[in-house]
Design a protein around this motif. Structure first.
Motif, PDB file in Angstrom:
ATOM      1  N   GLY A 342      15.672   5.101  -0.128  1.00 16.60           N
ATOM      2  CA  GLY A 342      16.386   3.927  -0.616  1.00 16.60           C
ATOM      3  C   GLY A 342      15.584   2.654  -0.565  1.00 16.60           C
ATOM      4  N   VAL A 343      14.290   2.728  -0.885  1.00 18.22           N
ATOM      5  CA  VAL A 343      13.402   1.565  -0.888  1.00 18.22           C
ATOM      6  C   VAL A 343      13.044   1.217  -2.330  1.00 18.22           C
ATOM      7  CG1 VAL A 343      11.159   0.663  -0.186  1.00 18.22           C
ATOM      8  CG2 VAL A 343      12.449   2.147   1.369  1.00 18.22           C
ATOM      9  N   GLN A 344      13.377  -0.002  -2.748  1.00 20.12           N
ATOM     10  CA  GLN A 344      13.049  -0.411  -4.107  1.00 20.12           C
ATOM     11  C   GLN A 344      11.537  -0.520  -4.265  1.00 20.12           C
ATOM     12  OE1 GLN A 344      13.776  -4.442  -5.340  1.00 20.12           O
ATOM     13  NE2 GLN A 344      14.297  -3.860  -7.440  1.00 20.12           N
ATOM     14  N   MET A 345      11.036  -0.075  -5.423  1.00 26.38           N
ATOM     15  CA  MET A 345       9.606  -0.096  -5.709  1.00 26.38           C
ATOM     16  C   MET A 345       9.282  -1.037  -6.860  1.00 26.38           C
ATOM     17  SD  MET A 345       8.673   3.974  -5.578  1.00 26.38           S
ATOM     18  CE  MET A 345      10.229   4.558  -6.275  1.00 26.38           C
ATOM     19  N   HIS A 346       8.214  -1.813  -6.691  1.00 25.94           N
ATOM     20  CA  HIS A 346       7.582  -2.545  -7.781  1.00 25.94           C
ATOM     21  C   HIS A 346       6.259  -1.836  -8.044  1.00 25.94           C
ATOM     22  CE1 HIS A 346      10.332  -6.044  -7.625  1.00 25.94           C
ATOM     23  NE2 HIS A 346      10.427  -5.711  -6.347  1.00 25.94           N
ATOM     24  N   ILE A 347       6.072  -1.348  -9.265  1.00 23.85           N
ATOM     25  CA  ILE A 347       4.933  -0.488  -9.578  1.00 23.85           C
ATOM     26  C   ILE A 347       4.051  -1.162 -10.626  1.00 23.85           C
ATOM     27  CG2 ILE A 347       4.192   1.809 -10.263  1.00 23.85           C
ATOM     28  CD1 ILE A 347       6.980   2.825  -9.568  1.00 23.85           C
ATOM     29  N   HIS A 348       2.818  -1.487 -10.211  1.00 24.48           N
ATOM     30  CA  HIS A 348       1.837  -2.121 -11.095  1.00 24.48           C
ATOM     31  C   HIS A 348       1.382  -1.130 -12.152  1.00 24.48           C
ATOM     32  CE1 HIS A 348      -2.187  -4.226 -11.754  1.00 24.48           C
ATOM     33  NE2 HIS A 348      -2.443  -2.994 -12.161  1.00 24.48           N
ATOM     34  N   VAL A 349       1.611  -1.469 -13.431  1.00 27.25           N
ATOM     35  CA  VAL A 349       1.143  -0.625 -14.534  1.00 27.25           C
ATOM     36  C   VAL A 349       0.631  -1.527 -15.654  1.00 27.25           C
ATOM     37  CG1 VAL A 349       2.540   1.419 -14.046  1.00 27.25           C
ATOM     38  CG2 VAL A 349       3.546  -0.403 -15.401  1.00 27.25           C
ATOM     39  N   ASN A 350      -0.688  -1.644 -15.770  1.00 24.97           N
ATOM     40  CA  ASN A 350      -1.278  -2.403 -16.877  1.00 24.97           C
ATOM     41  C   ASN A 350      -1.525  -1.512 -18.079  1.00 24.97           C
ATOM     42  OD1 ASN A 350      -1.619  -5.237 -16.619  1.00 24.97           O
ATOM     43  ND2 ASN A 350      -3.079  -4.934 -14.959  1.00 24.97           N
ATOM     44  N   GLY A 351      -2.244  -0.408 -17.891  1.00 25.95           N
ATOM     45  CA  GLY A 351      -2.546   0.497 -18.983  1.00 25.95           C
ATOM     46  C   GLY A 351      -1.415   1.465 -19.260  1.00 25.95           C
ATOM     47  N   ASP A 352      -1.391   2.015 -20.473  1.00 22.12           N
ATOM     48  CA  ASP A 352      -0.299   2.914 -20.837  1.00 22.12           C
ATOM     49  C   ASP A 352      -0.395   4.276 -20.140  1.00 22.12           C
ATOM     50  OD1 ASP A 352      -2.564   3.404 -22.390  1.00 22.12           O
ATOM     51  OD2 ASP A 352      -1.495   3.405 -24.296  1.00 22.12           O
ATOM     52  N   GLU A 353      -1.604   4.704 -19.763  1.00 19.67           N
ATOM     53  CA  GLU A 353      -1.693   5.945 -18.990  1.00 19.67           C
ATOM     54  C   GLU A 353      -1.049   5.755 -17.623  1.00 19.67           C
ATOM     55  OE1 GLU A 353      -4.909   9.218 -17.252  1.00 19.67           O
ATOM     56  OE2 GLU A 353      -5.643   7.370 -18.172  1.00 19.67           O
ATOM     57  N   ALA A 354      -1.290   4.610 -17.007  1.00 20.59           N
ATOM     58  CA  ALA A 354      -0.667   4.325 -15.717  1.00 20.59           C
ATOM     59  C   ALA A 354       0.848   4.229 -15.854  1.00 20.59           C
ATOM     60  CB  ALA A 354      -1.223   3.022 -15.145  1.00 20.59           C
ATOM     61  N   ALA A 355       1.327   3.596 -16.914  1.00 17.88           N
ATOM     62  CA  ALA A 355       2.775   3.487 -17.126  1.00 17.88           C
ATOM     63  C   ALA A 355       3.405   4.867 -17.303  1.00 17.88           C
ATOM     64  CB  ALA A 355       3.057   2.613 -18.341  1.00 17.88           C
ATOM     65  N   GLU A 356       2.724   5.743 -18.021  1.00 21.17           N
ATOM     66  CA  GLU A 356       3.258   7.088 -18.231  1.00 21.17           C
ATOM     67  C   GLU A 356       3.335   7.854 -16.918  1.00 21.17           C
ATOM     68  OE1 GLU A 356       2.778   9.826 -21.915  1.00 21.17           O
ATOM     69  OE2 GLU A 356       1.014  10.159 -20.632  1.00 21.17           O
ATOM     70  N   VAL A 357       2.298   7.759 -16.085  1.00 23.75           N
ATOM     71  CA  VAL A 357       2.329   8.429 -14.781  1.00 23.75           C
ATOM     72  C   VAL A 357       3.476   7.880 -13.934  1.00 23.75           C
ATOM     73  CG1 VAL A 357       1.082   8.677 -12.587  1.00 23.75           C
ATOM     74  CG2 VAL A 357      -0.111   9.066 -14.748  1.00 23.75           C
TER      75      VAL A 357
END
Length: 542
Positions: A342-357
């Protein structure tokens, strides 16, 4: 009964659809009691009318959903950037448009330092400068008797001189990802991403934690925010220790600070279960001025530094496809544990490969441990397309888009990193909204200056430094942009019931403006003057 103060304004833009505009707002015990006309709070008892804001426009205090507390403290070091910047005291620092100008600035700065003290500079980005890329030879010309460290504006890369390379024991036989070599296998001085940078940073005493903690850092950050009309801000990669927490609790409790801070614990350097435990322990210490309990996961790097992870066809110059700060398998593990706990995450995604992962990891975690209302946030989202925003909406994940990049780096992305076709769909706020995603927009200060109205202008106009419009169909309206820097950002922080609109029951946090941004022409939105803030009912004029 506590005192009731009724503030008058030329106009109050509430961002509350049930009462979009008003002329008066009543405040009691730091919260909004009533909104409307001059008599809006008369039924609650004796009121005191305060007309000091009578000629201004009030809006909800702006919410900066992605920034870093070092935005204030960085000004302790030499500024070496291309763009003009204003420091927390309001002093203008002119940008430098050639490497020679940067070297001259560093030379002036080093002469003011005590013997042997490292020279640290920040804000530099070689993508703007013609000619040879900054290297150790340039920095050796500044000083050889001490380390010289130049942080790039994205904070994902740096360049250092020979003394700093020696200090970190980086040599031609060093085999470490991110230590850039020349054709003769000698380190050039450029270090890419955290694993390569940290050995130098540790040895010169440059610690992101120390830049983000301590009373002076907090108060300097508050000064940056006040100039931008921001009353709630994140510190989106916090290394907070117990002693730091006690300082944060004390300083944020000062009404004169005028700021609510939402740190996110950096999810590196430990086991996922331990990180989750620490985040939940911090959450238990939250106050209305310091909201704790979220984490930040770093995936890839920076597009303009060519360290972001991008899908086919890669970078137009043929550069290698970026660096994982956190390997995909570990991203999956972190997402599963944080979702489970139950821990909210902020996930750094600049590139689209990173966003997909990241999307794949969130989907897998959600199947194992359902959590309606998690509101995990994908941060930056610069290359996400229609399919990814649709997936984010389906997963209930928020998207915080780095709209400032359109102006600051749009021309470079079009010509040097991604190519024109992909640059036109970067930071696609229109698509995100149309696909039903929850959206905010941000500055990532100090990467770019904190100014939500400028960020809104970027999303509305999508104009680059040379005047090109990148993706005309991705423009959003002024009304939509103002929502994204208030209620939109508040939603991503799970604070939309407390801030983001001027609504009875919410915190009395306002931005004090010189004109009405809802009536501004789209191309002048960035020029609306910020006169100060109101935080918990306390007026803090510039």
């Amino acid at each position: 009964m506590a005192d009731i103060t009724v503030y008058s304004a030329e106009k109050i833009v509430t961002m509350d659809p049930s009462l979009p505009e008003a002329t008066h707002v009543a405040v009691r015990e730091g919260k909004i009691l009533a909104v409307g006309g001059a008599n809006c709070a008369d039924q609650w008892g004796v009121v005191r009318h305060d007309d000091q804001l009578a000629g201004t426009i009030l809006m909800p205090g702006f919410v900066e959903g992605h920034a870093h507390m070092m935005a204030g403290k960085m000004w302790d070091f030499a500024y070496a950037g291309y763009h003009d910047r204003i420091d927390p005291k309001g002093v203008l620092h002119h940008g430098m448009t050639t490497i020679d100008a940067v070297m001259a600035r560093l030379g002036e700065y080093v002469r003011r330092l005590p013997p042997s003290q490292p020279l640290i500079a920040w804000g530099f980005d070689p993508i703007f400068l013609p000619g040879e890329r900054l290297n150790r030879s340039h920095l050796d010309s500044v000083a050889t008797d001490r380390p010289v460290v130049v942080l790039f504006s994205n904070f994902h890369l740096m360049c250092v001189n020979s003394a700093a390379l020696t200090l970190a024991e980086y040599r031609r036989d060093t085999d470490a990802e991110g230590v850039v070599k020349d054709p003769d296998a000698e380190p050039t001085g450029e270090l890419q991403e955290m694993a390569a940078m940290f050995p130098v940073m540790r040895r010169v005493g440059l610690d992101f934690r120390t830049l983000s903690q301590g009373e002076d850092a907090i108060r300097s950050y508050a000064a940056v925010c006040r100039r931008a009309g921001v009353t709630t801000v994140t510190d989106l990669y916090s290394g907070m220790e117990d002693e730091d927490l006690e300082t944060m609790l004390r300083v944020t409790n000062d009404p004169g600070l005028g700021l609510r801070i939402v740190p996110a614990l950096g999810a590196t350097g430990g086991l996922p279960d331990d990180i989750a435990k620490r985040a939940l322990s911090l959450k238990s210490r939250s106050t209305d001025k310091l909201r704790l309990g979220a984490v930040k996961i770093m995936t890839d790097g920076s597009i303009q530094g060519w360290t972001a992870r991008v899908k086919w066809p890669g970078y137009v110059g043929g550069q290698p496809n970026g660096i994982w700060n956190t390997a995909p398998a570990e991203i999956f593990r972190l997402c599963e544990v944080m979702q489970r706990e139950g821990v909210q995450m902020h996930i750094h995604v600049n590139g689209d490969e990173a966003a997909e992962v990241a999307l794949d990891a969130l989907e897998a975690a959600g199947r194992k441990h359902p959590w309606p209302g998690a509101r995990h946030v994908l941060q930056h989202c610069q290359m996400m397309g229609q399919d990814m925003f649709r997936r984010a909406a389906e997963l209930g994940a928020c998207t915080n888009i780095f709209s400032n990049h359109l102006w600051y780096f749009g021309d470079q992305h079009s010509a040097l990193t991604l190519g024109k076709a992909r640059a036109h769909r970067m930071n696609a706020a229109r698509t995100a909204l149309d696909e039903g995603a929850r959206v905010a927009i941000h500055s990532d200060a100090p990467v770019t200056p904190m100014s939500p109205l400028f960020t809104a202008w970027c999303a509305v106009n999508r104009q680059t430094m040379t005047g090109e419009i990148l993706g005309i169909k991705e423009k959003i309206t002024v009304a939509e942009a103002l929502h994204l820097i208030t209620m939109g950002a508040a939603y991503t922080l799970k604070l939309d019931s407390e801030i983001g609109s001027i609504t009875p029951g919410k915190c009395a946090d306002f931005a004090i403006l010189g004109e009405d941004p809802t009536q501004a022409e789209p191309d002048t939105l960035k020029d609306v003057e910020v006169l100060g803030t109101v935080s918990g009912g306390h007026v803090l004029l510039l």
